[in-house]
Scaffold this active site. Sequence first.
Site, short mmCIF file in Angstrom:
data_model
loop_
_atom_site.label_atom_id
_atom_site.label_comp_id
_atom_site.label_asym_id
_atom_site.label_seq_id
_atom_site.Cartn_x
_atom_site.Cartn_y
_atom_site.Cartn_z
N ALA A 51 3.93 -25.17 -30.44
CA ALA A 51 4.26 -26.51 -29.95
C ALA A 51 3.04 -27.43 -29.93
CB ALA A 51 4.87 -26.43 -28.55
N ILE A 102 -1.20 -28.58 -34.42
CA ILE A 102 -1.18 -27.92 -35.74
C ILE A 102 0.16 -27.21 -35.92
CG2 ILE A 102 -2.27 -26.17 -37.21
CD1 ILE A 102 -4.92 -26.80 -35.75
N ARG A 159 -11.80 -27.94 -29.27
CA ARG A 159 -13.00 -28.50 -28.64
C ARG A 159 -12.86 -30.01 -28.47
NH1 ARG A 159 -17.87 -29.28 -33.05
NH2 ARG A 159 -16.55 -29.52 -34.89
N GLY A 183 -7.32 -20.66 -34.63
CA GLY A 183 -7.87 -21.03 -33.31
C GLY A 183 -9.37 -20.75 -33.26
N ASN A 184 -10.13 -21.67 -32.74
CA ASN A 184 -11.60 -21.59 -32.76
C ASN A 184 -12.20 -20.82 -31.60
OD1 ASN A 184 -12.55 -22.90 -35.11
ND2 ASN A 184 -11.85 -24.86 -34.28
N ASP A 189 -12.55 -26.38 -44.73
CA ASP A 189 -13.91 -26.76 -45.14
C ASP A 189 -14.00 -26.83 -46.66
OD1 ASP A 189 -15.04 -26.34 -42.32
OD2 ASP A 189 -14.15 -24.40 -42.77
N ARG A 197 -12.34 -29.96 -47.73
CA ARG A 197 -13.21 -31.10 -47.38
C ARG A 197 -14.34 -31.22 -48.40
NH1 ARG A 197 -13.46 -29.51 -40.95
NH2 ARG A 197 -11.74 -30.86 -40.28
N HIS A 202 -16.99 -20.78 -39.86
CA HIS A 202 -16.34 -22.10 -39.71
C HIS A 202 -17.02 -22.79 -38.53
CE1 HIS A 202 -13.49 -25.31 -39.45
NE2 HIS A 202 -13.15 -24.97 -38.23
N1 LIG Z 1 -10.20 -23.13 -38.43
C1 LIG Z 1 -10.00 -24.44 -38.59
O1 LIG Z 1 -10.34 -25.00 -39.65
C2 LIG Z 1 -9.38 -25.28 -37.50
C3 LIG Z 1 -8.99 -26.59 -37.78
C4 LIG Z 1 -8.41 -27.36 -36.77
C5 LIG Z 1 -8.22 -26.83 -35.49
N2 LIG Z 1 -8.61 -25.55 -35.25
C6 LIG Z 1 -8.39 -24.93 -33.94
O2 LIG Z 1 -7.00 -24.61 -33.80
C7 LIG Z 1 -6.68 -24.50 -32.41
C8 LIG Z 1 -5.39 -25.27 -32.10
O3 LIG Z 1 -5.60 -26.65 -32.31
P1 LIG Z 1 -4.48 -27.74 -31.94
O4 LIG Z 1 -5.05 -29.06 -32.28
O5 LIG Z 1 -3.16 -27.31 -32.49
O6 LIG Z 1 -4.47 -27.58 -30.34
P2 LIG Z 1 -3.32 -27.98 -29.31
O7 LIG Z 1 -3.95 -27.97 -27.96
O8 LIG Z 1 -2.59 -29.21 -29.77
O9 LIG Z 1 -2.30 -26.77 -29.44
C9 LIG Z 1 -2.64 -25.48 -29.06
C10 LIG Z 1 -1.36 -24.83 -28.58
O10 LIG Z 1 -1.65 -23.46 -28.34
C11 LIG Z 1 -0.92 -23.08 -27.19
N3 LIG Z 1 -1.52 -21.86 -26.64
C12 LIG Z 1 -2.62 -21.75 -25.85
N4 LIG Z 1 -2.83 -20.46 -25.55
C13 LIG Z 1 -1.87 -19.75 -26.17
C14 LIG Z 1 -1.56 -18.37 -26.22
N5 LIG Z 1 -2.29 -17.46 -25.56
N6 LIG Z 1 -0.50 -17.98 -26.94
C15 LIG Z 1 0.25 -18.89 -27.61
N7 LIG Z 1 0.02 -20.21 -27.59
C16 LIG Z 1 -1.04 -20.63 -26.87
C17 LIG Z 1 -1.00 -24.29 -26.25
O11 LIG Z 1 0.05 -24.27 -25.29
C18 LIG Z 1 -0.84 -25.42 -27.26
O12 LIG Z 1 0.53 -25.81 -27.43
C19 LIG Z 1 -7.93 -25.01 -31.66
O13 LIG Z 1 -8.70 -23.90 -31.24
C20 LIG Z 1 -8.66 -25.80 -32.72
O14 LIG Z 1 -10.05 -25.91 -32.45
C21 LIG Z 1 -9.17 -24.78 -36.22
O1 LIG Z 2 -13.86 -29.22 -35.47
C1 LIG Z 2 -13.02 -28.73 -34.71
O2 LIG Z 2 -13.29 -28.39 -33.55
C2 LIG Z 2 -11.61 -28.56 -35.19
C3 LIG Z 2 -11.57 -27.84 -36.48
O3 LIG Z 2 -12.27 -26.63 -36.44
C4 LIG Z 2 -12.02 -28.69 -37.64
O4 LIG Z 2 -12.87 -28.24 -38.41
O5 LIG Z 2 -11.49 -29.81 -37.80
#
Ligand SMILES: NC(=O)c1ccc[n+]([C@@H]2O[C@H](COP(=O)([O-])OP(=O)(O)OC[C@H]3O[C@@H](n4cnc5c(N)ncnc54)[C@H](O)[C@@H]3O)[C@@H](O)[C@H]2O)c1
Ligand SMILES: O=C(O)C[C@H](O)C(=O)O
Length: 325
Positions: free
Chosen positions: A13, A16, A92, A130-131, A159, A162, A187
Amino acid sequence: MKQPVRVAITGAAGQIGYQLCFRIAAGDMLGPDQPVVLQLLEITPALGALEGVVMELKDAAFPLLADVVATDDANVAFKDADYALLVGAKPRGPGMERADLLAENGKIFGPQGRALNDHASRDVKVLVVGNPANTNALIAQAAAPDLDPRNFTAMTRLDHNRALAQLAEKTGRHHASIKKMIIWGNHSSTQYPDIRFAESEGEGLAAGVDTGWYRDSFIPAVQQRGAAIIKARGASSAASAASSAIDHIRSWALGTPDGDWVSMAVPSTGAYGIEPGIIYSYPCVCEGGNYRIVEGLDVDEFSRERMDATEAELREEREAVASLL
Ligand SMILES: NC(=O)c1ccc[n+]([C@@H]2O[C@H](COP(=O)([O-])OP(=O)(O)OC[C@H]3O[C@@H](n4cnc5c(N)ncnc54)[C@H](O)[C@@H]3O)[C@@H](O)[C@H]2O)c1
Ligand SMILES: O=C(O)C[C@H](O)C(=O)O
Protein backbone atom coordinates in the site's frame (compact mmCIF):
# COMPACT_ATOMS: atom_id res chain seq x y z
CA MET A 1 -2.86 -20.00 -21.23
CA LYS A 2 0.04 -20.55 -18.78
CA GLN A 3 -0.60 -21.48 -15.12
CA PRO A 4 -0.60 -18.39 -12.84
CA VAL A 5 2.57 -17.62 -10.88
CA ARG A 6 2.52 -16.14 -7.39
CA VAL A 7 4.06 -12.71 -6.85
CA ALA A 8 4.40 -11.47 -3.27
CA ILE A 9 4.83 -7.72 -2.70
CA THR A 10 5.55 -6.29 0.74
CA GLY A 11 4.64 -2.70 1.58
CA ALA A 12 2.01 -3.03 -1.13
CA ALA A 13 0.00 0.00 0.00
CA GLY A 14 3.07 2.27 -0.01
CA GLN A 15 4.25 4.57 -2.81
CA ILE A 16 6.26 1.95 -4.70
CA GLY A 17 3.83 -0.87 -3.94
CA TYR A 18 0.94 1.09 -5.41
CA GLN A 19 2.80 1.36 -8.71
CA LEU A 20 4.04 -2.23 -8.71
CA CYS A 21 0.66 -3.89 -8.21
CA PHE A 22 -0.91 -2.36 -11.31
CA ARG A 23 2.05 -2.73 -13.63
CA ILE A 24 2.61 -6.37 -12.65
CA ALA A 25 -1.11 -7.13 -13.06
CA ALA A 26 -0.92 -5.51 -16.51
CA GLY A 27 1.80 -7.99 -17.57
CA ASP A 28 4.73 -5.56 -17.61
CA MET A 29 6.95 -7.79 -15.47
CA LEU A 30 6.41 -11.35 -16.69
CA GLY A 31 4.88 -10.84 -20.11
CA PRO A 32 1.46 -10.60 -21.73
CA ASP A 33 0.79 -14.36 -21.56
CA GLN A 34 1.63 -14.93 -17.88
CA PRO A 35 -1.28 -14.77 -15.39
CA VAL A 36 -0.36 -13.71 -11.85
CA VAL A 37 -1.70 -14.08 -8.34
CA LEU A 38 -0.72 -11.03 -6.29
CA GLN A 39 0.00 -11.76 -2.61
CA LEU A 40 0.14 -8.41 -0.85
CA LEU A 41 1.66 -7.84 2.59
CA GLU A 42 1.21 -4.79 4.79
CA ILE A 43 1.49 -3.96 8.47
CA THR A 44 -1.82 -4.22 10.36
CA PRO A 45 -2.53 -0.45 10.53
CA ALA A 46 -2.22 -0.21 6.73
CA LEU A 47 -4.68 -3.03 5.97
CA GLY A 48 -7.46 -0.50 5.31
CA ALA A 49 -5.36 1.26 2.67
CA LEU A 50 -4.38 -2.13 1.26
CA GLU A 51 -8.04 -3.05 0.93
CA GLY A 52 -8.44 0.08 -1.21
CA VAL A 53 -5.62 -1.12 -3.47
CA VAL A 54 -7.36 -4.50 -3.81
CA MET A 55 -10.63 -2.76 -4.71
CA GLU A 56 -8.87 -0.79 -7.44
CA LEU A 57 -7.10 -3.89 -8.76
CA LYS A 58 -10.48 -5.58 -9.10
CA ASP A 59 -11.98 -2.47 -10.74
CA ALA A 60 -9.22 -2.42 -13.37
CA ALA A 61 -10.33 -5.91 -14.55
CA PHE A 62 -6.83 -6.95 -15.66
CA PRO A 63 -7.10 -10.05 -17.88
CA LEU A 64 -3.88 -11.49 -16.37
CA LEU A 65 -4.88 -11.06 -12.72
CA ALA A 66 -5.92 -14.52 -11.50
CA ASP A 67 -6.38 -13.65 -7.80
CA VAL A 68 -5.34 -11.19 -5.07
CA VAL A 69 -4.48 -12.01 -1.47
CA ALA A 70 -4.17 -9.16 1.07
CA THR A 71 -2.72 -9.92 4.49
CA ASP A 72 -0.64 -8.74 7.44
CA ASP A 73 0.85 -12.24 7.88
CA ALA A 74 4.14 -12.88 6.05
CA ASN A 75 3.50 -16.65 6.21
CA VAL A 76 0.36 -16.13 4.12
CA ALA A 77 1.88 -13.56 1.75
CA PHE A 78 4.88 -15.78 0.92
CA LYS A 79 2.94 -19.07 0.62
CA ASP A 80 4.23 -20.79 -2.56
CA ALA A 81 5.53 -17.44 -3.85
CA ASP A 82 7.52 -17.69 -7.09
CA TYR A 83 8.66 -14.07 -6.84
CA ALA A 84 8.98 -11.87 -3.75
CA LEU A 85 9.49 -8.12 -3.99
CA LEU A 86 10.48 -6.91 -0.53
CA VAL A 87 9.62 -3.21 -0.62
CA GLY A 88 7.98 -2.63 2.77
CA ALA A 89 10.36 -0.51 4.85
CA LYS A 90 10.78 3.09 5.90
CA PRO A 91 12.17 5.52 3.27
CA ARG A 92 14.88 8.04 4.20
CA GLY A 93 14.18 11.74 4.50
CA PRO A 94 16.30 14.75 3.50
CA GLY A 95 19.84 14.74 4.91
CA MET A 96 19.86 11.02 5.73
CA GLU A 97 22.03 8.30 4.18
CA ARG A 98 20.28 5.02 3.35
CA ALA A 99 22.46 3.21 5.92
CA ASP A 100 20.83 5.38 8.62
CA LEU A 101 17.74 3.19 8.11
CA LEU A 102 19.58 -0.02 8.94
CA ALA A 103 18.72 -0.23 12.64
CA GLU A 104 14.99 0.24 12.04
CA ASN A 105 14.46 -1.52 8.70
CA GLY A 106 16.92 -4.36 9.33
CA LYS A 107 14.50 -5.87 11.86
CA ILE A 108 11.89 -6.40 9.14
CA PHE A 109 14.01 -8.65 6.94
CA GLY A 110 14.93 -11.47 9.35
CA PRO A 111 11.31 -12.50 10.01
CA GLN A 112 10.46 -12.12 6.32
CA GLY A 113 13.48 -14.28 5.36
CA ARG A 114 12.24 -16.95 7.79
CA ALA A 115 8.73 -16.81 6.34
CA LEU A 116 10.17 -17.18 2.82
CA ASN A 117 12.27 -20.10 4.04
CA ASP A 118 9.22 -21.85 5.48
CA HIS A 119 6.55 -21.09 2.88
CA ALA A 120 7.83 -19.88 -0.50
CA SER A 121 8.54 -21.93 -3.62
CA ARG A 122 12.02 -23.51 -3.40
CA ASP A 123 12.92 -21.50 -6.53
CA VAL A 124 11.57 -18.15 -5.26
CA LYS A 125 13.33 -15.18 -6.80
CA VAL A 126 13.70 -12.47 -4.15
CA LEU A 127 14.34 -8.80 -4.90
CA VAL A 128 14.95 -6.47 -1.95
CA VAL A 129 14.04 -2.83 -2.64
CA GLY A 130 13.61 -1.55 0.96
CA ASN A 131 16.71 0.37 2.07
CA PRO A 132 19.51 -0.21 2.76
CA ALA A 133 18.67 -2.80 0.14
CA ASN A 134 21.95 -4.77 -0.14
CA THR A 135 22.32 -5.42 3.56
CA ASN A 136 18.60 -6.05 4.07
CA ALA A 137 18.93 -8.77 1.39
CA LEU A 138 21.82 -10.27 3.35
CA ILE A 139 19.68 -10.32 6.51
CA ALA A 140 16.78 -12.03 4.69
CA GLN A 141 19.13 -14.54 3.08
CA ALA A 142 20.73 -15.43 6.42
CA ALA A 143 17.28 -16.20 7.85
CA ALA A 144 16.48 -18.60 4.99
CA PRO A 145 19.03 -21.42 5.20
CA ASP A 146 16.87 -23.85 3.20
CA LEU A 147 16.72 -21.59 0.15
CA ASP A 148 19.45 -21.12 -2.45
CA PRO A 149 21.43 -18.05 -1.26
CA ARG A 150 21.77 -16.96 -4.89
CA ASN A 151 18.06 -16.27 -5.02
CA PHE A 152 18.41 -13.24 -2.73
CA THR A 153 19.17 -10.10 -4.70
CA ALA A 154 18.90 -6.33 -4.16
CA MET A 155 18.05 -3.53 -6.53
CA THR A 156 20.66 -1.42 -8.30
CA ARG A 157 18.72 -1.43 -11.57
CA LEU A 158 17.37 2.03 -10.75
CA ASP A 159 20.96 3.29 -10.52
CA HIS A 160 21.76 1.48 -13.78
CA ASN A 161 18.81 3.16 -15.50
CA ARG A 162 19.76 6.55 -14.02
CA ALA A 163 23.29 6.11 -15.39
CA LEU A 164 21.88 5.28 -18.86
CA ALA A 165 19.77 8.45 -18.73
CA GLN A 166 22.72 10.67 -17.72
CA LEU A 167 25.04 9.26 -20.38
CA ALA A 168 22.32 9.49 -23.04
CA GLU A 169 21.83 13.17 -22.25
CA LYS A 170 25.56 13.86 -22.49
CA THR A 171 26.20 11.93 -25.72
CA GLY A 172 22.96 12.71 -27.56
CA ARG A 173 22.23 8.99 -27.91
CA HIS A 174 18.87 7.50 -26.97
CA HIS A 175 19.10 5.69 -23.61
CA ALA A 176 17.61 2.53 -25.13
CA SER A 177 20.54 2.29 -27.55
CA ILE A 178 23.15 2.24 -24.75
CA LYS A 179 24.43 -1.16 -23.66
CA LYS A 180 26.92 -2.47 -21.10
CA MET A 181 26.49 0.07 -18.33
CA ILE A 182 27.69 -1.13 -14.91
CA ILE A 183 26.86 -0.23 -11.32
CA TRP A 184 29.36 -1.80 -8.93
CA GLY A 185 28.73 -2.29 -5.22
CA ASN A 186 26.21 -0.80 -2.85
CA HIS A 187 22.91 1.00 -3.58
CA SER A 188 24.30 4.03 -1.76
CA SER A 189 26.39 7.10 -2.36
CA THR A 190 29.54 4.90 -2.59
CA GLN A 191 28.26 2.98 -5.63
CA TYR A 192 30.55 3.08 -8.67
CA PRO A 193 28.76 3.77 -11.96
CA ASP A 194 31.23 2.59 -14.63
CA ILE A 195 30.88 3.65 -18.27
CA ARG A 196 34.16 2.13 -19.53
CA PHE A 197 32.38 -0.59 -21.52
CA ALA A 198 29.26 1.39 -22.49
CA GLU A 199 28.48 1.36 -26.20
CA SER A 200 25.76 2.55 -28.56
CA GLU A 201 25.28 0.94 -31.97
CA GLY A 202 28.60 -0.85 -31.59
CA GLU A 203 30.55 2.31 -30.77
CA GLY A 204 32.27 2.77 -27.38
CA LEU A 205 31.07 5.91 -25.58
CA ALA A 206 33.71 6.46 -22.87
CA ALA A 207 36.38 7.86 -25.22
CA GLY A 208 33.97 10.57 -26.40
CA VAL A 209 33.29 12.10 -22.97
CA ASP A 210 35.92 13.93 -20.99
CA THR A 211 37.31 12.38 -17.85
CA GLY A 212 36.53 15.50 -15.79
CA TRP A 213 32.81 15.27 -16.64
CA TYR A 214 32.82 11.53 -15.96
CA ARG A 215 34.53 11.75 -12.57
CA ASP A 216 33.23 15.08 -11.25
CA SER A 217 29.71 15.27 -12.70
CA PHE A 218 28.43 11.91 -13.91
CA ILE A 219 29.51 9.70 -11.00
CA PRO A 220 28.25 12.06 -8.25
CA ALA A 221 25.00 12.72 -10.18
CA VAL A 222 24.18 9.00 -10.29
CA GLN A 223 25.31 8.44 -6.69
CA GLN A 224 23.20 11.36 -5.44
CA ARG A 225 20.15 10.98 -7.67
CA GLY A 226 18.01 9.44 -4.93
CA ALA A 227 18.74 12.42 -2.65
CA ALA A 228 18.01 14.87 -5.51
CA ILE A 229 14.60 13.24 -6.05
CA ILE A 230 13.81 13.45 -2.33
CA LYS A 231 14.72 17.16 -2.38
CA ALA A 232 12.61 17.86 -5.46
CA ARG A 233 9.58 15.72 -4.66
CA GLY A 234 9.62 15.79 -0.89
CA ALA A 235 9.38 11.99 -1.06
CA SER A 236 11.68 9.29 -2.36
CA SER A 237 11.51 7.98 -5.92
CA ALA A 238 8.52 5.73 -6.45
CA ALA A 239 7.41 5.28 -10.07
CA SER A 240 10.99 4.97 -11.33
CA ALA A 241 11.83 2.62 -8.46
CA ALA A 242 8.84 0.39 -9.25
CA SER A 243 9.70 0.45 -12.95
CA SER A 244 13.28 -0.60 -12.24
CA ALA A 245 12.12 -3.39 -9.90
CA ILE A 246 9.98 -4.68 -12.76
CA ASP A 247 13.01 -4.44 -15.09
CA HIS A 248 15.14 -6.40 -12.58
CA ILE A 249 12.71 -9.32 -12.28
CA ARG A 250 11.85 -9.31 -15.99
CA SER A 251 15.53 -9.59 -16.95
CA TRP A 252 16.12 -12.33 -14.37
CA ALA A 253 13.04 -14.34 -15.39
CA LEU A 254 12.99 -13.75 -19.14
CA GLY A 255 16.67 -13.06 -19.92
CA THR A 256 18.92 -10.21 -21.06
CA PRO A 257 19.32 -9.37 -24.76
CA ASP A 258 22.41 -10.71 -26.60
CA GLY A 259 25.37 -8.38 -26.23
CA ASP A 260 24.07 -6.59 -23.15
CA TRP A 261 24.05 -7.02 -19.41
CA VAL A 262 22.22 -5.54 -16.42
CA SER A 263 23.33 -4.49 -12.93
CA MET A 264 22.06 -6.68 -10.09
CA ALA A 265 23.19 -6.75 -6.47
CA VAL A 266 23.82 -10.46 -5.88
CA PRO A 267 25.78 -12.56 -3.36
CA SER A 268 29.45 -12.07 -4.20
CA THR A 269 31.24 -15.20 -5.39
CA GLY A 270 34.56 -13.47 -4.81
CA ALA A 271 34.52 -12.23 -8.43
CA TYR A 272 36.74 -9.16 -8.96
CA GLY A 273 38.33 -9.73 -5.54
CA ILE A 274 35.18 -8.73 -3.66
CA GLU A 275 34.51 -10.29 -0.24
CA PRO A 276 32.46 -13.45 -0.86
CA GLY A 277 28.91 -13.41 0.48
CA ILE A 278 28.18 -9.67 0.65
CA ILE A 279 25.38 -8.54 -1.67
CA TYR A 280 27.36 -6.55 -4.25
CA SER A 281 26.16 -5.09 -7.53
CA TYR A 282 27.81 -6.63 -10.60
CA PRO A 283 27.17 -6.71 -14.33
CA CYS A 284 25.02 -9.82 -14.86
CA VAL A 285 23.76 -11.77 -17.86
CA CYS A 286 20.46 -13.62 -17.41
CA GLU A 287 19.30 -16.71 -19.29
CA GLY A 288 16.79 -19.49 -18.58
CA GLY A 289 15.71 -17.92 -15.26
CA ASN A 290 19.30 -17.74 -13.95
CA TYR A 291 21.84 -14.96 -13.69
CA ARG A 292 25.60 -15.11 -13.91
CA ILE A 293 28.16 -12.44 -13.09
CA VAL A 294 30.06 -11.18 -16.15
CA GLU A 295 33.67 -12.09 -15.37
CA GLY A 296 37.02 -11.09 -16.81
CA LEU A 297 36.44 -7.36 -17.37
CA ASP A 298 39.54 -5.22 -17.03
CA VAL A 299 39.81 -3.30 -13.72
CA ASP A 300 41.99 -0.17 -13.89
CA GLU A 301 43.43 1.65 -10.90
CA PHE A 302 40.61 4.21 -10.62
CA SER A 303 37.99 1.45 -10.81
CA ARG A 304 39.81 -0.71 -8.25
CA GLU A 305 39.72 2.13 -5.73
CA ARG A 306 36.02 2.78 -6.33
CA MET A 307 35.08 -0.90 -6.25
CA ASP A 308 36.99 -1.39 -3.00
CA ALA A 309 35.45 1.70 -1.36
CA THR A 310 31.89 0.51 -1.94
CA GLU A 311 32.88 -3.01 -0.84
CA ALA A 312 34.29 -1.55 2.40
CA GLU A 313 30.97 0.14 3.10
CA LEU A 314 29.10 -3.14 2.60
CA ARG A 315 31.50 -4.91 4.98
CA GLU A 316 30.84 -2.19 7.57
CA GLU A 317 27.08 -2.56 7.14
CA ARG A 318 27.46 -6.33 7.60
CA GLU A 319 29.42 -5.73 10.81
CA ALA A 320 26.68 -3.39 12.04
CA VAL A 321 24.01 -6.08 11.66
CA ALA A 322 26.15 -9.04 12.75
CA SER A 323 23.62 -9.84 15.50
CA LEU A 324 20.89 -10.32 12.86
CA LEU A 325 22.91 -12.71 10.67
N1 LIG B 1 16.64 0.10 -3.96
C1 LIG B 1 16.13 1.20 -4.53
O1 LIG B 1 16.59 1.61 -5.61
C2 LIG B 1 15.01 1.98 -3.88
C3 LIG B 1 14.37 2.99 -4.61
C4 LIG B 1 13.34 3.71 -4.01
C5 LIG B 1 12.95 3.42 -2.70
N2 LIG B 1 13.58 2.44 -2.02
C6 LIG B 1 13.17 2.07 -0.66
O2 LIG B 1 11.95 1.33 -0.73
C7 LIG B 1 11.29 1.41 0.54
C8 LIG B 1 9.81 1.74 0.34
O3 LIG B 1 9.67 3.03 -0.21
P1 LIG B 1 8.23 3.71 -0.42
O4 LIG B 1 8.49 5.04 -1.01
O5 LIG B 1 7.31 2.76 -1.08
O6 LIG B 1 7.81 3.90 1.12
P2 LIG B 1 6.35 4.09 1.72
O7 LIG B 1 6.53 4.58 3.12
O8 LIG B 1 5.47 4.87 0.79
O9 LIG B 1 5.79 2.61 1.74
C9 LIG B 1 6.35 1.62 2.55
C10 LIG B 1 5.22 0.69 2.93
O10 LIG B 1 5.80 -0.42 3.60
C11 LIG B 1 4.90 -0.77 4.64
N3 LIG B 1 5.63 -1.57 5.64
C12 LIG B 1 6.44 -1.13 6.63
N4 LIG B 1 6.90 -2.17 7.34
C13 LIG B 1 6.40 -3.28 6.77
C14 LIG B 1 6.52 -4.66 7.06
N5 LIG B 1 7.25 -5.10 8.09
N6 LIG B 1 5.86 -5.53 6.28
C15 LIG B 1 5.11 -5.10 5.24
N7 LIG B 1 4.96 -3.81 4.92
C16 LIG B 1 5.60 -2.91 5.68
C17 LIG B 1 4.36 0.55 5.19
O11 LIG B 1 3.14 0.38 5.87
C18 LIG B 1 4.20 1.32 3.88
O12 LIG B 1 2.88 1.18 3.33
C19 LIG B 1 12.07 2.47 1.35
O13 LIG B 1 12.97 1.81 2.23
C20 LIG B 1 12.83 3.22 0.28
O14 LIG B 1 14.00 3.85 0.78
C21 LIG B 1 14.59 1.72 -2.58
O1 LIG C 1 17.44 7.55 -2.22
C1 LIG C 1 16.59 6.98 -1.54
O2 LIG C 1 16.59 7.01 -0.30
C2 LIG C 1 15.48 6.24 -2.23
C3 LIG C 1 16.02 5.30 -3.23
O3 LIG C 1 16.98 4.43 -2.69
C4 LIG C 1 16.52 5.98 -4.47
O4 LIG C 1 17.65 5.70 -4.88
O5 LIG C 1 15.78 6.79 -5.06
